[in-house]
Design a protein around this motif. Structure first.
Motif, short mmCIF file in Angstrom:
data_model
loop_
_atom_site.label_atom_id
_atom_site.label_comp_id
_atom_site.label_asym_id
_atom_site.label_seq_id
_atom_site.Cartn_x
_atom_site.Cartn_y
_atom_site.Cartn_z
N LYS A 87 0.82 -1.22 0.00
CA LYS A 87 0.00 0.00 0.00
C LYS A 87 0.85 1.26 0.00
O LYS A 87 0.63 2.17 -0.80
CB LYS A 87 -0.93 0.00 1.22
N THR A 88 1.83 1.32 0.90
CA THR A 88 2.64 2.53 1.03
C THR A 88 3.88 2.52 0.14
O THR A 88 4.45 3.57 -0.13
CB THR A 88 3.09 2.72 2.48
N GLY A 89 4.31 1.33 -0.30
CA GLY A 89 5.52 1.25 -1.12
C GLY A 89 6.81 1.25 -0.33
O GLY A 89 7.90 1.25 -0.91
N ALA A 90 6.72 1.25 1.01
CA ALA A 90 7.93 1.21 1.85
C ALA A 90 8.64 -0.13 1.66
O ALA A 90 8.01 -1.17 1.48
CB ALA A 90 7.55 1.42 3.30
N THR A 91 9.98 -0.09 1.69
CA THR A 91 10.78 -1.30 1.46
C THR A 91 11.67 -1.58 2.67
O THR A 91 11.94 -0.70 3.48
CB THR A 91 11.65 -1.14 0.21
N TRP A 92 12.13 -2.81 2.72
CA TRP A 92 13.06 -3.26 3.77
C TRP A 92 13.95 -4.32 3.18
O TRP A 92 13.50 -5.21 2.44
CB TRP A 92 12.29 -3.79 4.97
N THR A 93 15.26 -4.24 3.49
CA THR A 93 16.23 -5.17 2.92
C THR A 93 16.21 -6.53 3.60
O THR A 93 16.76 -7.49 3.07
CB THR A 93 17.64 -4.58 3.05
N GLY A 94 15.61 -6.61 4.77
CA GLY A 94 15.62 -7.87 5.50
C GLY A 94 16.72 -7.94 6.54
O GLY A 94 16.80 -8.92 7.28
N HIS A 95 17.59 -6.91 6.59
CA HIS A 95 18.67 -6.86 7.56
C HIS A 95 18.38 -5.77 8.58
O HIS A 95 17.77 -4.75 8.28
CB HIS A 95 20.01 -6.58 6.87
N GLY A 96 18.84 -5.98 9.77
CA GLY A 96 18.64 -4.99 10.82
C GLY A 96 17.25 -5.10 11.43
O GLY A 96 16.56 -6.11 11.31
N TRP A 101 5.55 -2.11 9.91
CA TRP A 101 4.54 -2.73 9.05
C TRP A 101 4.79 -4.20 8.77
O TRP A 101 3.92 -4.89 8.24
CB TRP A 101 4.43 -1.96 7.73
N ILE A 102 5.98 -4.72 9.14
CA ILE A 102 6.28 -6.14 8.92
C ILE A 102 6.72 -6.83 10.20
O ILE A 102 6.80 -8.06 10.25
CB ILE A 102 7.37 -6.29 7.83
N ASP A 109 6.20 -13.68 3.86
CA ASP A 109 6.33 -14.00 2.44
C ASP A 109 5.42 -13.13 1.58
O ASP A 109 5.74 -12.84 0.41
CB ASP A 109 6.01 -15.47 2.20
N LYS A 110 4.30 -12.70 2.14
CA LYS A 110 3.37 -11.89 1.35
C LYS A 110 3.92 -10.48 1.10
O LYS A 110 3.37 -9.75 0.28
CB LYS A 110 2.02 -11.80 2.05
N PHE A 111 4.98 -10.11 1.83
CA PHE A 111 5.60 -8.79 1.62
C PHE A 111 6.85 -8.86 0.75
O PHE A 111 7.52 -7.85 0.57
CB PHE A 111 5.97 -8.17 2.97
N ASP A 114 8.59 -9.76 -5.05
CA ASP A 114 7.85 -10.36 -6.15
C ASP A 114 6.36 -10.40 -5.84
O ASP A 114 5.51 -10.06 -6.67
CB ASP A 114 8.35 -11.80 -6.41
N SER A 115 6.02 -10.79 -4.62
CA SER A 115 4.61 -10.85 -4.23
C SER A 115 3.98 -9.48 -4.23
O SER A 115 2.87 -9.28 -4.71
CB SER A 115 4.48 -11.49 -2.84
N ALA A 116 4.70 -8.49 -3.67
CA ALA A 116 4.16 -7.12 -3.64
C ALA A 116 3.99 -6.58 -5.05
O ALA A 116 3.02 -5.92 -5.37
CB ALA A 116 5.10 -6.22 -2.83
N GLY A 117 4.97 -6.88 -5.94
CA GLY A 117 4.86 -6.42 -7.31
C GLY A 117 3.67 -7.03 -8.02
O GLY A 117 2.95 -6.37 -8.77
N ALA A 118 3.43 -8.35 -7.75
CA ALA A 118 2.29 -9.01 -8.36
C ALA A 118 0.98 -8.40 -7.88
O ALA A 118 0.05 -8.19 -8.66
CB ALA A 118 2.33 -10.50 -8.06
N ASN A 119 0.91 -8.09 -6.58
CA ASN A 119 -0.30 -7.47 -6.04
C ASN A 119 -0.54 -6.11 -6.66
O ASN A 119 -1.67 -5.73 -6.98
CB ASN A 119 -0.19 -7.34 -4.52
#
Length: 222
Positions: A87-96, A101-102, A109-111, A114-119
């Motif tokens: 919804k907001t387009g905010a990203t996270w690298t998975g580190h730190g 929101w996650i 996995d839903k975030f 690839d999944s976000a782009g498909a949505n």
């Protein structure tokens, strides 16, 4: 016990003595440098030129490793994002530390990107379909571009609209747009024309009938 004024006076005297010693040493150093310069026939321009050449050589030798190190550090810091908020387009690298929101999500996995782009693509397609439905199917794949043929017609003013873009005022407030279609409007116009002709014929017949009746009455009277 000495007073504050006495302490300040002593400090001032000591500072003057320190300044005198510094000036004396500096003068001695200047005299020594001048003596060396006279002995070797040097000037201040020669010293500045040598210092400038040394600085340039140092920068040239150390610039390449510095640039490489900065590039390597920047590449290390540019970790591609792994998760994205749909919804907001905010990203996270998975580190730190995980963002809010996650952080509380049980299934991350839903975030995934690839999944976000498909949505996002799915939502965009849905919006396009809704827009095409509102405009009467305009914007389907394979439709030609440029000037479009007229699709709607105002039977009163003769104004036309292709069905693309904002609807004109005479059609925007209409609940049923089918009666403004070119075929429908033409049929309405034909019906109105036929009605006018029938009415005109009826009036003409009534006038002729009245005239014939008057003529017959006149003959009887004669």
């Amino acid at each position: 016990m000495p007073t504050l004024e006495q302490i300040r006076a002593n400090m001032k005297k000591l500072q003057a003595q320190a300044d005198a010693l510094i000036a004396k040493k500096a003068q001695a150093a200047v005299d020594e440098i001048r003596k060396i310069m006279l002995a070797h026939g040097l000037t201040t321009e020669d010293i500045e030129a040598k210092a400038k050449a040394r600085r340039e050589a140092k920068v040239a030798n150390g610039s390449a490793p510095t640039v490489k190190a900065k590039a390597a550090n920047s590449l290390k810091g540019m970790t591609p994002p792994k998760y994205q908020h749909p919804k907001t387009g905010a990203t996270w690298t998975g580190h730190g530390r995980a963002p809010a929101w996650i952080a509380d999500s049980k299934n991350r996995d839903k975030f995934l990107i690839d999944s976000a782009g498909a949505n996002t693509v799915s939502k965009a397609k849905t919006a396009v379909k809704k827009a095409s439905a509102v405009t009467g199917g305009v914007g389907h794949k394979g439709q030609r571009t440029g000037p479009q043929p007229a699709k709607y017609l105002d039977p009163k003013t003769g104004a036309q609209w292709s069905g693309r873009g904002p609807a004109p005022a005479w059609l925007a407030t209409a609940k049923d747009r089918t009666k403004f279609l070119i075929a429908g409007a033409a049929a309405v116009a034909t019906e109105k024309t036929a009605a006018r002709k029938a009415k005109s014929s009826a009036v003409s017949g009534a006038v002729a009938k009245k005239a014939a009746h008057k003529k017959g009455v006149a003959k009887k009277a004669a």
